[in-house]
Design a protein around this motif. Structure first.
Motif, mmCIF file in Angstrom:
data_model
loop_
_atom_site.group_PDB
_atom_site.id
_atom_site.type_symbol
_atom_site.label_atom_id
_atom_site.label_comp_id
_atom_site.label_asym_id
_atom_site.label_seq_id
_atom_site.Cartn_x
_atom_site.Cartn_y
_atom_site.Cartn_z
ATOM 1 N N ALA A 102 0.821 -1.212 0.000
ATOM 2 C CA ALA A 102 0.000 0.000 0.000
ATOM 3 C C ALA A 102 0.856 1.264 0.000
ATOM 4 O O ALA A 102 0.326 2.377 0.103
ATOM 5 C CB ALA A 102 -0.915 -0.003 1.220
ATOM 6 N N GLY A 103 2.186 1.092 -0.105
ATOM 7 C CA GLY A 103 3.082 2.240 -0.166
ATOM 8 C C GLY A 103 3.417 2.837 1.185
ATOM 9 O O GLY A 103 3.888 3.981 1.256
ATOM 10 N N LEU A 104 3.208 2.059 2.247
ATOM 11 C CA LEU A 104 3.462 2.571 3.595
ATOM 12 C C LEU A 104 4.843 2.126 4.090
ATOM 13 O O LEU A 104 5.312 1.047 3.728
ATOM 14 C CB LEU A 104 2.376 2.069 4.551
ATOM 15 N N PRO A 105 5.500 2.925 4.916
ATOM 16 C CA PRO A 105 6.866 2.600 5.362
ATOM 17 C C PRO A 105 6.880 1.495 6.427
ATOM 18 O O PRO A 105 6.164 1.573 7.427
ATOM 19 C CB PRO A 105 7.365 3.921 5.949
ATOM 20 N N VAL A 106 7.688 0.470 6.185
ATOM 21 C CA VAL A 106 7.872 -0.614 7.153
ATOM 22 C C VAL A 106 9.377 -0.853 7.304
ATOM 23 O O VAL A 106 10.166 -0.501 6.427
ATOM 24 C CB VAL A 106 7.163 -1.909 6.707
ATOM 25 N N PRO A 107 9.805 -1.480 8.412
ATOM 26 C CA PRO A 107 11.244 -1.738 8.585
ATOM 27 C C PRO A 107 11.764 -2.726 7.540
ATOM 28 O O PRO A 107 11.021 -3.571 7.040
ATOM 29 C CB PRO A 107 11.310 -2.367 9.996
ATOM 30 N N ASP A 108 13.059 -2.608 7.204
ATOM 31 C CA ASP A 108 13.693 -3.620 6.359
ATOM 32 C C ASP A 108 13.554 -4.974 7.053
ATOM 33 O O ASP A 108 13.950 -5.123 8.217
ATOM 34 C CB ASP A 108 15.167 -3.295 6.151
ATOM 35 N N THR A 109 12.993 -5.944 6.357
ATOM 36 C CA THR A 109 12.612 -7.208 6.991
ATOM 37 C C THR A 109 12.936 -8.381 6.080
ATOM 38 O O THR A 109 12.756 -8.299 4.860
ATOM 39 C CB THR A 109 11.101 -7.219 7.299
ATOM 40 N N TRP A 110 13.382 -9.467 6.669
ATOM 41 C CA TRP A 110 13.591 -10.730 5.954
ATOM 42 C C TRP A 110 12.724 -11.807 6.598
ATOM 43 O O TRP A 110 12.645 -11.908 7.820
ATOM 44 C CB TRP A 110 15.057 -11.165 6.040
ATOM 45 N N TYR A 111 12.096 -12.612 5.747
ATOM 46 C CA TYR A 111 11.380 -13.808 6.199
ATOM 47 C C TYR A 111 12.064 -14.993 5.532
ATOM 48 O O TYR A 111 12.254 -15.005 4.310
ATOM 49 C CB TYR A 111 9.905 -13.736 5.784
ATOM 50 N N LEU A 112 12.452 -15.992 6.305
ATOM 51 C CA LEU A 112 13.231 -17.084 5.740
ATOM 52 C C LEU A 112 12.997 -18.374 6.526
ATOM 53 O O LEU A 112 12.505 -18.356 7.652
ATOM 54 C CB LEU A 112 14.718 -16.722 5.738
ATOM 55 N N ALA A 113 13.381 -19.485 5.891
ATOM 56 C CA ALA A 113 13.235 -20.797 6.519
ATOM 57 C C ALA A 113 14.462 -21.663 6.268
ATOM 58 O O ALA A 113 14.385 -22.891 6.313
ATOM 59 C CB ALA A 113 11.975 -21.494 5.997
#
Length: 309
Positions: free
Chosen positions: A111-122
Motif C-alpha cells: 500500500a506504499g506505507l513505510p515498514v522496517p527492512d525485513t527478511w522472512y526465511l526458513a
C-alpha cells in the motif's frame, strides 16, 4: 436492546470488563464468552452456534478479544458469526492479516506505507544473506505474538546466528528486522478511520521493548499535538489491513519520518485509557451500537414491500 458477545479467554481482564460495562451502561444485554468453549456446526447448509454444550442464538454484536494463540479458532468463529448476520468489531480475515507479522508488513508495503527492512526465511543459508544485509544489532520476531513476547534483540553476529539457528529448529521460519535505534515508539488507537487516542512509550532501562507489560513508561499525546503524519499513517495502515479497530505501533525511522512496526487488532485498553484519560471503551460501544442500528434499518428496508405504483 440487541445482545452482544465479547469473546475473551480471560473474562477478568481490564479490557474485557471495560467493554462489557460500556455496552451494559447503554442498555445492551452483553456477556463474555470464552472462545474455546464455543462449537460450530453446519447442518443442511445452515450455520449453528453452541456454547458450553448448549445452543447459542446469534448475537447482534461480537467483539473479539482473544490473543494470538487463538487466532485460527477466533477467525473461524468470526466467520460463523458474520454469516449469521452479527456486527463484528474486526472481521476474521482482517484479524488473520494483522496477526501474521510478515503478511501484515507485505500488505502495508504494497500500500506504499513505510515498514522496517525485513527478511522472512526458513533456511540457514538465507539467514547469512539476511544478516549480511541487515547487520547487527538485529531484531527477531515470532510470526505471531503480542505485548513484546517473542521479540528478541541480537547485538552480535554470533548471537544473531545462535538465535536464528534456535528459531529455525523450533518453528522452521524466522522473521528478522533491521534494528531501529531509539527507545521510544508510539501507540495510536484507531476506530472506524478516526484516531481516538495516542501515547508515546519509552523502554525501561533493562529492555529495548517499550511495551507497558515490559516495564515501559508512557505519556499521552493530545490529539491536537499529534504529528499529522503519524495520524495519517495509522489510519491508512488500518484501512490497508481492513481493520475497524486497532492499536497501531510506529517509530521514528532516524531520517525525519516514521515507520510502521505492527498493528494489534485487540489492543489493551488499560494503558492507553489510564495515560490519556480517553474513554475508548465507550466510543467502541457507541460505534458498534450505531452499526447494529444501521444494519437493522437496512434489513428492515430490504424486507419492506415496495409500494404499489
Amino acid at each position: 436492546m440487541s445482545n452482544a458477545v465479547i469473546l475473551s479467554r480471560y473474562p477478568e481482564l481490564y479490557s474485557s470488563q471495560r467493554l462489557l460495562a460500556a455496552l451494559q451502561e447503554r442498555g445492551v444485554q452483553a456477556q463474555i464468552l470464552r472462545p474455546e468453549l464455543c462449537a460450530l456446526s453446519l447442518a443442511g447448509g445452515h450455520f449453528h452456534l453452541h456454547y458450553a454444550g448448549k445452543p447459542l442464538a446469534p448475537p447482534a454484536i461480537v467483539l473479539p478479544r482473544f490473543g494470538s494463540p487463538l487466532t485460527q479458532l477466533g477467525q473461524r468463529l468470526l466467520q460463523h458469526f458474520s454469516v449469521l448476520g452479527s456486527v463484528l468489531l474486526n472481521r476474521g480475515d482482517a484479524l488473520l492479516r494483522a496477526r501474521d507479522k510478515f503478511l501484515s508488513l507485505q500488505l502495508l508495503a504494497a500500500a506504499g506505507l513505510p515498514v522496517p527492512d525485513t527478511w522472512y526465511l526458513a533456511d540457514a543459508a538465507a539467514a547469512e544473506q539476511a544478516l549480511a544485509k541487515l547487520g547487527v544489532p538485529v531484531v527477531s520476531k515470532l510470526l505471531a505474538g503480542s505485548q513484546g513476547v517473542g521479540v528478541n534483540l541480537a547485538e552480535s553476529e554470533g548471537g544473531a546466528r545462535a538465535l536464528v539457528d534456535t528459531l529455525l529448529l523450533l518453528q522452521h521460519e524466522v522473521l528478522l528486522q533491521r534494528f531501529l535505534p531509539g527507545r521510544e515508539d508510539y501507540r495510536i488507537i484507531v476506530l472506524a478511520g478516526e484516531v481516538l487516542a495516542a501515547m508515546r512509550r519509552r523502554a525501561g532501562a533493562q529492555d529495548f521493548r517499550s511495551n507497558l507489560h515490559r516495564n515501559g513508561t508512557a505519556e499521552a499525546i493530545p490529539l491536537d499535538h499529534l504529528d499529522s503524519r503519524l495520524q495519517n499513517l495509522a489510519i491508512t495502515a488500518c484501512a490497508a489491513l481492513g481493520l475497524d479497530f486497532a492499536g497501531v505501533d510506529l517509530m521514528a525511522d532516524g531520517h525525519g519520518g516514521y515507520t510502521l512496526l505492527e498493528l494489534n487488532p485487540s489492543p489493551s485498553l488499560q494503558g492507553i485509557e489510564t495515560v490519556s484519560g480517553v474513554d475508548i471503551a465507550a466510543q467502541v460501544a457507541e460505534y458498534l451500537i450505531s452499526r447494529c442500528g444501521a444494519a437493522s434499518a437496512a434489513l428492515r428496508q430490504q424486507s419492506t414491500p415496495a409500494a404499489a405504483p
